[in-house]
Scaffold this active site. Structure first.
Site, PDB file in Angstrom:
ATOM      1  N   HIS A   1      -6.630   1.865  -9.080  1.00 49.88           N
ATOM      2  CA  HIS A   1      -7.108   3.046  -8.358  1.00 49.88           C
ATOM      3  C   HIS A   1      -6.540   4.321  -8.988  1.00 49.88           C
ATOM      4  CE1 HIS A   1      -8.432   5.313  -4.794  1.00 49.88           C
ATOM      5  NE2 HIS A   1      -7.337   6.011  -4.985  1.00 49.88           N
ATOM      6  N   GLU A   2      -5.228   4.364  -9.179  1.00 46.10           N
ATOM      7  CA  GLU A   2      -4.592   5.561  -9.739  1.00 46.10           C
ATOM      8  C   GLU A   2      -4.986   5.777 -11.193  1.00 46.10           C
ATOM      9  OE1 GLU A   2      -3.351   7.707  -7.836  1.00 46.10           O
ATOM     10  OE2 GLU A   2      -3.279   6.409  -6.090  1.00 46.10           O
TER      11      GLU A   2
ATOM     12  N   HIS B   1      -8.271   7.640 -11.351  1.00 44.89           N
ATOM     13  CA  HIS B   1      -8.117   9.094 -11.252  1.00 44.89           C
ATOM     14  C   HIS B   1      -7.702   9.681 -12.603  1.00 44.89           C
ATOM     15  CE1 HIS B   1      -8.585   9.293  -6.948  1.00 44.89           C
ATOM     16  NE2 HIS B   1      -7.560   8.501  -6.725  1.00 44.89           N
TER      17      HIS B   1
END
Length: 93
Positions: free
Chosen positions: A27-28, A31
């Site tokens: 997820h990170e 980004h």
């Protein structure tokens, strides 16, 4: 005098499973990768998957921008950047 024991240090920390850690990492990184390729996004400063507090499992931090107003391109890139984490999880999981 009160003794400080090991459980006092662990009382505020979250223990997450390997699957959760992996999911947060994807997820990170979503980004971060999205921010790398977006022309009008703010530059990435730091990414971590270390849990901070009760609700945050990780975060991506960007260099703050002093401008209060955004162009359409900047606003669009911020929206894409925000959805980058979800897109990475969607591709992987």
């Amino acid at each position: 005098m009160k003794l400080c024991r090991l459980q006092h240090f662990w009382s505020g920390m979250q223990v997450i499973s390997k699957l959760e850690r992996r999911t947060v990492a994807y997820h990170e990184s979503g980004h971060a990768v999205a921010g790398w390729f977006l022309e009008h996004a703010e530059p990435l400063l730091k990414v971590t998957i270390v849990p901070r507090g009760v609700t945050t499992l990780g975060f991506a931090q960007y260099v703050p921008n002093e401008n209060l107003l955004m162009t359409k391109e900047q606003l669009s890139d911020v929206a894409c950047l925000t959805l980058g984490g979800r897109a990475a999880k969607r591709v992987k999981f």
